[in-house]
Design an enzyme around this catalytic site. Structure first.
Site, PDB file in Angstrom:
ATOM      1  N   ALA A  13       0.816  -1.221   0.000  1.00 27.40           N
ATOM      2  CA  ALA A  13       0.000   0.000   0.000  1.00 27.40           C
ATOM      3  C   ALA A  13       0.845   1.263   0.000  1.00 27.40           C
ATOM      4  CB  ALA A  13      -0.931   0.001   1.217  1.00 27.40           C
ATOM      5  N   ILE A  16       5.929   3.029  -3.409  1.00 31.13           N
ATOM      6  CA  ILE A  16       6.589   2.162  -4.400  1.00 31.13           C
ATOM      7  C   ILE A  16       5.627   1.051  -4.822  1.00 31.13           C
ATOM      8  CG2 ILE A  16       8.492   0.545  -4.815  1.00 31.13           C
ATOM      9  CD1 ILE A  16      10.230   2.277  -2.989  1.00 31.13           C
ATOM     10  N   ASP A 159      20.358   2.933  -8.402  1.00 30.33           N
ATOM     11  CA  ASP A 159      21.626   3.666  -8.419  1.00 30.33           C
ATOM     12  C   ASP A 159      22.308   3.494  -9.782  1.00 30.33           C
ATOM     13  OD1 ASP A 159      21.364   4.209  -5.527  1.00 30.33           O
ATOM     14  OD2 ASP A 159      21.629   2.051  -5.376  1.00 30.33           O
ATOM     15  N   HIS A 187      23.820   0.130  -0.812  1.00 27.38           N
ATOM     16  CA  HIS A 187      22.845   1.106  -1.313  1.00 27.38           C
ATOM     17  C   HIS A 187      22.716   2.195  -0.254  1.00 27.38           C
ATOM     18  CE1 HIS A 187      19.389   3.147  -2.823  1.00 27.38           C
ATOM     19  NE2 HIS A 187      18.740   2.922  -1.699  1.00 27.38           N
TER      20      HIS A 187
HETATM   21  P1  NAX Z   1       6.003   3.974   2.030  1.00 28.88           P
HETATM   22  O1  NAX Z   1       6.156   4.444   3.427  1.00 28.88           O
HETATM   23  O2  NAX Z   1       5.168   4.740   1.073  1.00 28.88           O
HETATM   24  O3  NAX Z   1       5.443   2.491   2.044  1.00 28.88           O
HETATM   25  C1  NAX Z   1       5.939   1.494   2.870  1.00 28.88           C
HETATM   26  C2  NAX Z   1       4.811   0.528   3.150  1.00 28.88           C
HETATM   27  O4  NAX Z   1       5.345  -0.578   3.869  1.00 28.88           O
HETATM   28  C3  NAX Z   1       3.697   1.127   3.995  1.00 28.88           C
HETATM   29  O5  NAX Z   1       2.454   0.941   3.328  1.00 28.88           O
HETATM   30  C4  NAX Z   1       3.769   0.300   5.290  1.00 28.88           C
HETATM   31  O6  NAX Z   1       2.493   0.096   5.862  1.00 28.88           O
HETATM   32  C5  NAX Z   1       4.375  -0.998   4.797  1.00 28.88           C
HETATM   33  N1  NAX Z   1       4.993  -1.806   5.821  1.00 28.88           N
HETATM   34  C6  NAX Z   1       5.692  -1.410   6.915  1.00 28.88           C
HETATM   35  N2  NAX Z   1       6.044  -2.457   7.650  1.00 28.88           N
HETATM   36  C7  NAX Z   1       5.595  -3.560   7.020  1.00 28.88           C
HETATM   37  C8  NAX Z   1       5.622  -4.950   7.304  1.00 28.88           C
HETATM   38  N3  NAX Z   1       6.199  -5.397   8.411  1.00 28.88           N
HETATM   39  N4  NAX Z   1       5.051  -5.787   6.423  1.00 28.88           N
HETATM   40  C9  NAX Z   1       4.441  -5.342   5.328  1.00 28.88           C
HETATM   41  N5  NAX Z   1       4.348  -4.028   5.016  1.00 28.88           N
HETATM   42  C10 NAX Z   1       4.930  -3.164   5.851  1.00 28.88           C
HETATM   43  O7  NAX Z   1       7.496   3.780   1.486  1.00 28.88           O
HETATM   44  P2  NAX Z   1       7.997   3.659  -0.028  1.00 28.88           P
HETATM   45  O8  NAX Z   1       8.255   4.993  -0.561  1.00 28.88           O
HETATM   46  O9  NAX Z   1       7.101   2.744  -0.762  1.00 28.88           O
HETATM   47  O10 NAX Z   1       9.441   2.996   0.195  1.00 28.88           O
HETATM   48  C11 NAX Z   1       9.571   1.688   0.709  1.00 28.88           C
HETATM   49  C12 NAX Z   1      11.010   1.398   1.054  1.00 28.88           C
HETATM   50  O11 NAX Z   1      11.853   1.490  -0.096  1.00 28.88           O
HETATM   51  C13 NAX Z   1      11.626   2.342   2.085  1.00 28.88           C
HETATM   52  O12 NAX Z   1      12.332   1.574   3.030  1.00 28.88           O
HETATM   53  C14 NAX Z   1      12.594   3.158   1.255  1.00 28.88           C
HETATM   54  O13 NAX Z   1      13.661   3.646   2.037  1.00 28.88           O
HETATM   55  C15 NAX Z   1      13.043   2.147   0.256  1.00 28.88           C
HETATM   56  N6  NAX Z   1      13.685   2.643  -0.958  1.00 28.88           N
HETATM   57  C16 NAX Z   1      14.710   1.914  -1.473  1.00 28.88           C
HETATM   58  C17 NAX Z   1      15.351   2.259  -2.649  1.00 28.88           C
HETATM   59  C18 NAX Z   1      16.464   1.424  -3.204  1.00 28.88           C
HETATM   60  O14 NAX Z   1      17.034   1.839  -4.215  1.00 28.88           O
HETATM   61  N7  NAX Z   1      16.838   0.277  -2.638  1.00 28.88           N
HETATM   62  C19 NAX Z   1      14.971   3.494  -3.365  1.00 28.88           C
HETATM   63  C20 NAX Z   1      13.592   3.962  -3.052  1.00 28.88           C
HETATM   64  C21 NAX Z   1      13.208   3.854  -1.604  1.00 28.88           C
HETATM   65  O15 NAX Z   1      13.764   4.946  -0.910  1.00 28.88           O
END
Ligand code: NAX
Length: 324
Positions: A13, A16, A159, A187
């Site tokens: 939800a 991403i 990246d 990362h």
């Molecule tokens: P959001 O905060 O929009 O969405 C995260 C979702 O994860 C929320 O809906 C939350 O309810 C859910 N969630 C939390 N704990 C959970 C669990 N235990 N089980 C299932 N769902 C859970 O974040 P978003 O912008 O979508 O980013 C998600 C992650 O990607 C973050 O950790 C962010 O730092 C990371 N990223 C990683 C990148 C990469 O290149 N590796 C780049 C993009 C992003 O910053």
């Protein structure tokens, strides 16, 4: 008819998730002829929002989408999963120490790793997107002793794509002209985008740009691009992150020439065995392989070592916390 591939997305939800699910359902993750079922894992508070996204997925009438399941139980979400995209994570909040962040994520990725171990399909492939991605992948992997270690990977493809785009703009060439780009290490801001093996029209990229640009503009621009996106958009990268996740899994399954992925080290290039670190890789027969035999000069060595040191510190910290 082909059995659908089950793709589990955690944090479905989130932003991403919203950018990712429609592309998976349209066939971009695995191929235009591969039917999929989607399993959306969320925390209880966000299940309703995930249900809303599922309604929209229904409303696309995607020919390849054969079912959607929504749950807050990892044991259900990963049951029979062939591909797992671990996007949901605990973000760093103001005043949070690194230990707190790692501990909170250990509470997520440990149980998810165990659920994958106990319930996923034999061919499970895991991509961790949620930060700190490399160490979260390590935590999940350490809770899945029955799954081959190499099936746990973390995403540095965003990246990599950022580096391609920055270099293409600098040299005014299409990104398709650039071969053999590499992101090394974590990362994080310590990642090292390497132009010393990158080729543009048969020439080494590092020789086509001046050293000051490479050192003072290119490397920091790529490493800090996430922060620049937040500054400009008021929200972190989402569509580009989803795009990179699609690229990573598509290439892993279908094969590719040289790209970047964070995979468990076999000791290559002095990266301690077992660390999930970004390397130059190819994919053959559904497996990532580290490109071997590259010469690493002093400039690159110093930067690779610094990023790998950070990964070791994160690993030691999660060990000390009893998370692995
Ligand atoms: P959001 O905060 O929009 O969405 C995260 C979702 O994860 C929320 O809906 C939350 O309810 C859910 N969630 C939390 N704990 C959970 C669990 N235990 N089980 C299932 N769902 C859970 O974040 P978003 O912008 O979508 O980013 C998600 C992650 O990607 C973050 O950790 C962010 O730092 C990371 N990223 C990683 C990148 C990469 O290149 N590796 C780049 C993009 C992003 O910053």
């Amino acid at each position: 008819a082909q059995t659908p591939v089950k793709v589990t997305v955690t944090g479905a939800a989130g932003q991403i998730g919203y950018a990712l699910l429609f592309r998976i359902a349209s066939g971009q993750l695995l191929g235009a002829d591969v039917p999929v079922t989607l399993s959306l894992l969320e925390i209880p508070q966000a299940v309703k929002a995930a249900e809303g996204t599922a309604m929209e997925l229904d409303d696309c009438a995607f020919p390849l989408l054969r079912g959607i399941e929504i749950t807050d139980d990892p044991n259900v979400a990963f049951d029979g999963a062939n591909v797992a995209l671990l996007v949901g994570a605990m973000p760093r909040k103001a005043g949070m120490e690194r230990g707190d962040l790692l501990e909170a994520n250990g509470g997520i990725f440990g149980p998810q790793g165990k659920a994958i171990n106990d319930h996923a399909a034999d061919d499970i492939r895991v991509l961790v997107v949620g930060n700190p991605a490399n160490t979260n992948a390590l935590i999940a992997q350490q809770h899945a002793p029955d799954v081959p270690a190499e099936r746990f990977t973390a995403m540095t493809r965003l990246d990599h794509n950022r580096a391609l785009s920055q270099l293409a703009a600098k040299l005014q060439v299409p990104v398709t002209e650039i071969k053999k780009m590499t992101i090394w290490g974590n990362h994080s801001a310590t990642q090292y985008p390497d132009l010393f093996h990158t080729e543009v029209g048969g020439k080494i990229a590092a020789e086509l740009v001046d050293e000051a640009w490479l050192r003072d503009t290119f490397i920091p621009t790529v490493a800090k691009r996430g922060a620049a996106i937040i500054e400009a958009r008021g929200a972190s990268s989402a569509a580009s992150a989803a795009n990179a996740a699609i690229d990573h899994v598509y290439d892993w399954v279908n094969g590719t020439e040289w790209t970047s992925a964070a995979i468990p080290s076999d000791g290559s290039y002095g990266v301690p065995e077992g660390l999930i670190s970004s390397f130059p890789v190819v994919s053959r027969n559904g497996k990532w392989e580290i490109v071997q035999g590259l010469e690493i000069d002093a400039f690159s060595r110093e930067r690779i070592d610094a990023s790998v040191r950070e990964l070791e510190e994160e690993r030691d910290a999660v060990r000390q916390l009893g998370l692995i």
